[in-house]
Design an enzyme around this catalytic site. Sequence first.
Site, PDB file in Angstrom:
ATOM      1  CG  ASP A 147      -1.810   1.229   1.272  1.00  0.00           C
ATOM      2  OD1 ASP A 147      -2.887   1.187   0.646  1.00  0.00           O
ATOM      3  OD2 ASP A 147      -1.429   2.224   1.921  1.00  0.00           O
ATOM      4  CE1 TYR A 204       0.365   7.718   2.577  1.00  0.00           C
ATOM      5  CE2 TYR A 204       0.924   5.477   1.923  1.00  0.00           C
ATOM      6  CZ  TYR A 204       0.067   6.365   2.548  1.00  0.00           C
ATOM      7  OH  TYR A 204      -1.077   5.896   3.147  1.00  0.00           O
ATOM      8  CE  LYS A 258      -3.983   4.725   0.451  1.00  0.00           C
ATOM      9  NZ  LYS A 258      -2.551   4.379   0.523  1.00  0.00           N
ATOM     10  CG  HIS A 301      -4.871   9.630   0.225  1.00  0.00           C
ATOM     11  ND1 HIS A 301      -3.502   9.599   0.119  1.00  0.00           N
ATOM     12  CD2 HIS A 301      -5.144   9.120   1.451  1.00  0.00           C
ATOM     13  CE1 HIS A 301      -2.983   9.102   1.231  1.00  0.00           C
ATOM     14  NE2 HIS A 301      -3.951   8.810   2.050  1.00  0.00           N
TER      15      HIS A 301
END
Length: 289
Positions: free
Chosen positions: A49, A54, A83, A116
């Site tokens: 994931d 990120y 996402k 997200h």
Amino acid sequence: MTSHKISEFLLKTGCKMPAIGVGTFGMKTMEEVEVVLDAALECGYRLIDTASVYRNEHLIGECLPKLLMKHNLKREDIFITTKLSPKHLDEDLALSAFEESLQKLQLDYVDLYLIHWPGRKGKKVDDPINQRCRMEAWKSLEKIYMEGRKMKHLGVSNYTIQHLEEMKSYTNIFPDVLQSELHPDYLNSKVIDFCKSNNIHYQAYSSLGQGSLVSDERFMTSHNKSVAQILLRWGLQRGSSVLPKSTNPSHIRENFLINDFHLSADDLQLITDRSHSNHKFAWDSIHVV
């Protein structure tokens, strides 16, 4: 003997998703990502994931091919989720952002793509434009999903019942997955009930309270297991896949070993009785209109 193993969940598409995935939030260096994914793949994780925000998609894309080769795995053996960033919550930007994520991950397709956050970056939570932005972004992503090549599943993250209900007015397809916070101190029961009624799989993040619950004696049981393992197993038995995150290889292995025991009805009730109602660790989207 009845098996208590919960290794995958069946999505409404008929495809199976691994029940335990490795989260990568906060991992910013190649060394960190490579150590984590190497340890995860070695002990059996088959779901990774990540997310645009990120800022490690490119790191995963660089190290994954050699790790798959090392562990004798193929691309189709791995379920990869990424996402859409809130700054790309837009009709046109969503399309280019998805393609950019594919490029960074060095993939031909992702197994699951999520919006997200239900609000647009830079907009106030009470700005009605948030509703239009997420609607237009979803419609754009639906087109990619319907083509069936680059996106195997489409879903959302951090949506409330309000956000999910409004989707009924504009979607051609309803989300396959909702990824949101879940642990005994944040049961999110109404949203989970909505997901069950609408055939949406609820995927849990922050199962360990962002680390705050791993030494919480409230959740100890008679099983010879750590609190982290108890909490992750609790999530699985509630019907949610889980995404534990750690950069410590021994913890990564420990978090995966949750299929050799079963929480009884008494165990589950004990955990519920000891929970603190509605204590959220992650950001709350309840005020995003």
